[in-house]
Scaffold this active site. Structure first.
Site, PDB file in Angstrom:
ATOM      1  N   ASP A   1     107.897  10.276  22.224  1.00 37.84           N
ATOM      2  CA  ASP A   1     108.285   8.868  22.182  1.00 37.84           C
ATOM      3  C   ASP A   1     108.679   8.507  20.756  1.00 37.84           C
ATOM      4  O   ASP A   1     109.191   7.443  20.492  1.00 37.84           O
ATOM      5  CB  ASP A   1     107.092   8.013  22.579  1.00 37.84           C
TER       6      ASP A   1
ATOM      7  N   LYS B   1     100.035  11.345  14.170  1.00 38.82           N
ATOM      8  CA  LYS B   1     100.464  12.433  15.049  1.00 38.82           C
ATOM      9  C   LYS B   1     100.773  13.756  14.366  1.00 38.82           C
ATOM     10  O   LYS B   1     100.578  14.829  14.931  1.00 38.82           O
ATOM     11  CB  LYS B   1     101.699  11.973  15.818  1.00 38.82           C
TER      12      LYS B   1
HETATM   13  C1  LIG Z   1     100.614   5.835  17.640  1.00 37.92           C
HETATM   14  C2  LIG Z   1     100.032   6.555  18.797  1.00 37.92           C
HETATM   15  N1  LIG Z   1      98.800   6.256  19.179  1.00 37.92           N
HETATM   16  C3  LIG Z   1      98.226   6.886  20.232  1.00 37.92           C
HETATM   17  C4  LIG Z   1      98.885   7.853  20.947  1.00 37.92           C
HETATM   18  C5  LIG Z   1      98.216   8.478  22.135  1.00 37.92           C
HETATM   19  O1  LIG Z   1      97.970   9.826  21.989  1.00 37.92           O
HETATM   20  P1  LIG Z   1      97.819  10.757  23.283  1.00 37.92           P
HETATM   21  O2  LIG Z   1      99.142  10.841  23.950  1.00 37.92           O
HETATM   22  O3  LIG Z   1      97.322  12.029  22.748  1.00 37.92           O
HETATM   23  O4  LIG Z   1      96.835  10.099  24.187  1.00 37.92           O
HETATM   24  C6  LIG Z   1     100.186   8.199  20.561  1.00 37.92           C
HETATM   25  C7  LIG Z   1     100.923   9.236  21.283  1.00 37.92           C
HETATM   26  O5  LIG Z   1     102.063   9.506  21.030  1.00 37.92           O
HETATM   27  C8  LIG Z   1     100.777   7.540  19.463  1.00 37.92           C
HETATM   28  O6  LIG Z   1     102.023   7.826  19.053  1.00 37.92           O
END
Ligand SMILES: Cc1ncc(COP(=O)(O)O)c(C=O)c1O
Length: 404
Positions: free
Chosen positions: A123, A76
């Site tokens: 989150d 992220k």
């Molecule tokens: C570990 C992880 N994978 C995937 C995502 C998904 O990303 P997006 O919200 O851009 O779809 C997040 C989003 O916070 C994440 O923390």
């Protein structure tokens, strides 16, 4: 009884595809250059699961392992940090290519620009990335977390010196809170990892930042003789990540793009529901969005990403929590000879889904719809490592979310 995986093939009418250019190869190259100027930067591994591929009847399975990203355990930070650089460049009337780590941490920059306050809702992973980048670059960060956020994730953000709170409301309401506070603060700006009508520039930069990960993976695949993956599996919360990955690979292979499969947590499957509605307009899911996939617990699609996804994705898949729990176990206890991939709840759903599609005929219809077979070369993203150690042990050691 274990809940079923739900899916829908993409039959939506196409838009003019104006958003695809957000993920142009030149924009992604700028992001990758910016990230590469950090002393902490290194390319994360692309783990090759040859044994697993053979077991599942695939030609290849490649896992981009983001547990190594900047020592932060998730991809992220790529988005928030690049958006901060772009924002500062714009405020200063300069190009982002001048915003190197050395420049942004220099005395000259401090004198000319001073400090901004970057607000965000998270989150966990996005907020940690923003807090980390703000800390490294001498900027300020304010982070709001939704109800139910875990203590270790909170602590990791606080550790970076950000002002962080856990609120009594869900993720989407935290976003509204951060936006309102930024608007009231001098030199305040919201760096949110999703777009909505009227808030598009920063999320576009965030998506370009995620492009670093996609561009590294494409290069790593080429280095091992896989010029183009046949399938790309990518998970989605608001869809920024998926939009970034799908957009980048579509621009890289304009004539012959891979097949894209987007996965969501069943409790927050807004993209799946949008695709099922079929008219091309995004739908939302509200409520508490309870899922172990904390990073995917978002019910309102990113409007920019949605436009890319609706045009280029083959299938949208809604996954119950057991899918990701199984993926965590499969990656953590691999087939002999394969590397161990430490993958968290939001990182492992691709592995769980690929196994569900290939191991039995229960989901043969989806397997056939996307054309998975022994010639398939699959790229997937383990977007986080062990970001919630208690939960991780419950799943890996105690067998929470069993498949039988
Ligand atoms: C570990 C992880 N994978 C995937 C995502 C998904 O990303 P997006 O919200 O851009 O779809 C997040 C989003 O916070 C994440 O923390």
């Amino acid at each position: 009884m274990k809940e079923a995986i739900k899916w829908v093939a993409n039959t939506m009418p196409k838009s003019e595809d104006r958003r695809l250019s957000v993920m142009s190869l030149s924009s992604v190259a700028k992001a990758r250059f910016f990230h590469s100027t950090f002393p902490q930067y290194s390319i994360t591994p692309l783990d090759r699961l040859d044994g697993m591929a053979q077991y599942l009847g695939l030609a290849g399975l490649y896992v981009k392992n983001e547990s190594f990203r900047f020592g932060l355990n998730a991809f992220k930070v790529l988005g928030g940090s690049f958006a901060m650089a772009q924002y500062i460049a714009k405020e200063m009337g300069r190009d982002v290519s001048e915003m190197t780590y050395d420049y942004l941490t220099s005395e000259a920059f401090r004198k000319e620009f001073g400090q901004a306050t970057f607000f965000t809702a998270t989150d966990g992973n996005h907020g940690r990335g923003v807090a980390w980048a703000a800390n490294k670059l001498g900027q300020k960060a304010v982070v709001h977390m939704p109800k139910g956020s875990s203590k270790p994730r909170y602590d990791n953000i606080a550790k970076e010196g950000a002002a962080v709170t856990i609120e009594e409301v869900n993720y989407d309401d935290c976003v509204r809170m951060a936006a309102a506070e930024a608007a009231r603060t001098e030199h305040g700006v919201i760096v949110q990892d999703t777009a909505w009508d009227g808030y598009e520039e920063i999320p576009s930069w965030i998506m370009q930042g995620y492009g670093t990960m996609a561009s590294e993976a494409a290069e790593q695949l080429r280095q091992i003789g896989v010029n183009r993956p046949s399938h790309v599996f990518v998970q989605a919360g608001v869809g920024s990540l998926a939009g970034a990955v799908v957009g980048y690979f579509t621009n890289l292979f304009p004539n012959d793009p891979p097949k894209f499969i987007v996965m969501e947590a069943q409790a927050a499957d807004c993209l799946y529901r949008s695709a099922r509605a079929g008219d091309g307009s995004p739908r939302t899911v509200d409520g508490d969005l309870q899922t172990i996939m904390a990073g995917l617990a978002c019910g309102e699609p990113n409007t920019i990403a949605w436009d890319i996804l609706r045009n280029h994705v083959s299938a949208f898949v809604s996954c119950p929590d057991w899918v990701s729990a199984r993926g965590m176990r499969m990656l953590g206890v691999p087939v002999k000879g394969d590397p161990v991939v430490i993958s968290g709840e939001s990182g492992a759903v691709g592995m769980g889904l690929i196994a569900a599609l290939m191991e039995t005929d229960e989901y043969k219809d989806l397997r056939d719809a996307v054309g998975l077979d022994r010639f398939s070369q699959i790229l997937m993203f383990s977007t986080e490592g062990n970001t919630d150690p208690m939960k991780f042990r419950k799943v890996l050691w105690d067998g929470e979310y069993p498949t039988i």
